[in-house]
Write a protein that holds these residues in place. Structure first.
Motif, short mmCIF file in Angstrom:
data_model
loop_
_atom_site.label_atom_id
_atom_site.label_comp_id
_atom_site.label_asym_id
_atom_site.label_seq_id
_atom_site.Cartn_x
_atom_site.Cartn_y
_atom_site.Cartn_z
N GLN A 223 0.84 -1.20 0.00
CA GLN A 223 0.00 0.00 0.00
C GLN A 223 0.88 1.25 0.00
O GLN A 223 1.80 1.39 0.80
CB GLN A 223 -0.88 0.02 1.25
N ARG A 224 0.58 2.17 -0.92
CA ARG A 224 1.37 3.39 -1.00
C ARG A 224 0.86 4.43 -0.01
O ARG A 224 -0.34 4.51 0.25
CB ARG A 224 1.33 3.96 -2.43
N PRO A 225 1.77 5.23 0.58
CA PRO A 225 1.35 6.19 1.60
C PRO A 225 0.56 7.35 1.02
O PRO A 225 0.63 7.64 -0.17
CB PRO A 225 2.69 6.67 2.19
N ARG A 226 -0.20 7.99 1.89
CA ARG A 226 -0.96 9.20 1.56
C ARG A 226 -1.94 8.97 0.41
O ARG A 226 -2.20 9.86 -0.39
CB ARG A 226 -0.03 10.37 1.22
N ARG A 227 -2.50 7.78 0.37
CA ARG A 227 -3.51 7.52 -0.65
C ARG A 227 -4.80 7.07 0.02
O ARG A 227 -5.29 7.75 0.91
CB ARG A 227 -2.97 6.50 -1.67
N GLU A 228 -5.35 5.95 -0.38
CA GLU A 228 -6.70 5.58 0.03
C GLU A 228 -6.87 5.49 1.55
O GLU A 228 -7.84 6.02 2.11
CB GLU A 228 -7.10 4.26 -0.63
N LEU A 229 -5.95 4.80 2.20
CA LEU A 229 -6.05 4.66 3.66
C LEU A 229 -5.96 6.02 4.34
O LEU A 229 -6.71 6.32 5.28
CB LEU A 229 -4.95 3.72 4.17
N PHE A 230 -5.04 6.85 3.88
CA PHE A 230 -4.88 8.19 4.43
C PHE A 230 -6.18 8.99 4.28
O PHE A 230 -6.62 9.66 5.21
CB PHE A 230 -3.72 8.89 3.71
N TRP A 231 -6.81 8.88 3.10
CA TRP A 231 -8.05 9.61 2.88
C TRP A 231 -9.15 9.10 3.80
O TRP A 231 -9.91 9.89 4.37
CB TRP A 231 -8.49 9.48 1.42
N MET A 232 -9.25 7.77 3.96
CA MET A 232 -10.28 7.23 4.85
C MET A 232 -10.08 7.73 6.27
O MET A 232 -11.04 8.05 6.98
CB MET A 232 -10.24 5.70 4.86
N SER A 233 -8.82 7.82 6.71
CA SER A 233 -8.54 8.25 8.08
C SER A 233 -8.89 9.71 8.31
O SER A 233 -9.05 10.14 9.45
CB SER A 233 -7.06 8.01 8.42
N ARG A 234 -9.02 10.48 7.23
CA ARG A 234 -9.34 11.91 7.35
C ARG A 234 -10.83 12.20 7.19
O ARG A 234 -11.24 13.35 7.31
CB ARG A 234 -8.55 12.71 6.31
N MET A 235 -11.63 11.17 6.94
CA MET A 235 -13.07 11.41 6.81
C MET A 235 -13.62 11.85 8.16
O MET A 235 -13.27 11.27 9.20
CB MET A 235 -13.79 10.15 6.32
N PRO A 236 -14.47 12.87 8.20
CA PRO A 236 -15.00 13.37 9.47
C PRO A 236 -15.70 12.27 10.26
O PRO A 236 -16.44 11.45 9.71
CB PRO A 236 -15.99 14.45 9.03
N GLY A 237 -15.44 12.23 11.57
CA GLY A 237 -16.11 11.29 12.45
C GLY A 237 -15.74 9.85 12.25
O GLY A 237 -16.50 8.96 12.65
N THR A 238 -14.57 9.59 11.66
CA THR A 238 -14.18 8.22 11.34
C THR A 238 -12.93 7.83 12.12
O THR A 238 -11.94 8.56 12.15
CB THR A 238 -13.89 8.09 9.83
#
Length: 356
Positions: free
Chosen positions: A9-24
């Motif tokens: 998994q490459r950094p600052r991509r899908e997982l990073f975006w999921m972790s920044r979703m409000p209330g998640t």
């Protein structure tokens, strides 16, 4: 949310975006420590083939069975035919319907040949009833529909880039510097770009190329960099801030992707980052990279060194047009690909499923 990572998994991509979703709140099974505000569960993988395969790694994660489904509302993974997606589907079924499943996909090939291979086909079929199929490009939706997925489960949210990191320089670069930021692999076309730069330098002798990335064609870059007359510099692998600094010191961004039997360009975050920094883009028309690069005012060309060189010369010598298009690109990135805006939209996609 429980995120089941691919082994590479490459950094600052899908997982990073999921972790920044409000209330998640995100827990991630991953081999390397991810970037983001999340809980990392260090994980190992069974991986018979030790190379990344586009659209799905032939690997499965250890330790997923030790996670308690009662701790999560969602389980999510990347790409439909990755084997970890098949594992996520089993985790969802084990929860007895308590845990919803999301699959993030960029795939834009309706006839993706990997779908014909039994392990990948099984993973694909396991997630047909996933609660959310979140597409990162419009073409991914078309691909899903062509493969018989339910349109009511599909939502499209384009990726974002941190426009606070990727922003134009206070004063545009006056130096004729061309930037290439991409893996140094045949499908990304560093060989074609090096060929084009030789042609550019017949008209703009002082033009130079800065390359960021690593990969099997690194030797071509190193050979060019060893010859002072070629005016090529290899900056190596850079983090986000390093890439942003490189782009702000450049006049134009270039790459030259070409399809393989199982891959074609999907979007390309480097295109978005370059445009957010106010650069025009010269690239080869490939797959669905027109979703990232608006042409005009940028250039989507045939895979031809002379054509690439011609447009590079234009951008290197016409500062007024370069500034005009750079401003348009920056404005579009703020409107359509700002990271904070896009992660909110991703969160809304999950919320719509929960409200249904």
């Amino acid at each position: 949310m429980l995120w089941v990572s691919l082994p590479d998994q490459r950094p600052r991509r899908e997982l990073f975006w999921m972790s920044r979703m409000p209330g998640t709140r995100v827990t991630a099974l991953a081999a390397q420590e991810p970037v983001g505000d999340l809980t990392w569960v260090p994980s190992s993988y069974v991986r018979p083939v030790k190379r990344f395969i586009e659209a799905g790694a032939f690997a499965w994660v250890r330790g997923l069975g030790e996670q308690d489904p009662g701790d999560y509302d969602w389980v999510a993974s990347l790409e439909l035919c990755s084997l970890v997606t098949g594992q996520a589907s089993r985790f969802r079924r084990r929860s007895g319907g308590r845990v919803r499943q999301a699959v993030i996909t960029w795939e834009n090939l309706p006839d993706q040949p990997l779908y014909k291979v039994p392990p990948y086909r099984q993973a694909l079929n396991s997630c047909r009833d996933a609660d959310l199929l979140l597409c990162m490009v419009d073409a991914a939706r078309d691909h899903l529909l062509a493969n018989g997925f339910d349109d009511s489960r599909i939502q499209v949210v384009k990726p974002g880039v941190p426009t606070d990191i990727f922003h134009p320089a206070p004063r545009p670069s006056e130096e004729p510097v061309v930037a290439f930021v991409s893996p140094l692999a045949p499908n990304k076309g560093i060989d074609r770009v090096l060929e084009a730069m030789r042609i550019v330098q017949r008209t703009v002798p002082e033009a130079s190329l800065v390359v960021a990335g690593s990969g099997p064609l690194r030797h071509l870059v190193d050979e060019a960099a060893a010859d002072p007359a070629r005016r090529v510099r290899h900056a190596g692998a850079l983090d986000a801030h390093g890439v942003a600094d490189l782009l702000r010191g450049s006049a134009v961004f270039v790459t030259a992707p070409r399809p393989t039997w199982k891959w074609t360009e999907q979007l390309g975050l480097a295109y978005l980052e370059a445009q957010a920094c106010g650069l025009p883009v010269v690239t080869v028309r490939c797959g669905t990279n027109d979703e990232a690069v608006a042409a005009p005012p940028n250039d989507l060309l045939d895979d031809d060194a002379e054509a690439i060189a011609d447009r590079l010369v234009h951008w290197l010598t016409d500062r007024a047009d370069r500034a005009r298009v750079g401003a348009l690109n920056r404005e579009r990135m703020l409107a359509e690909h700002d990271l904070d805006t896009q992660v909110r939209r991703m969160g809304e996609a999950f919320a719509r499923v929960e409200r249904a």
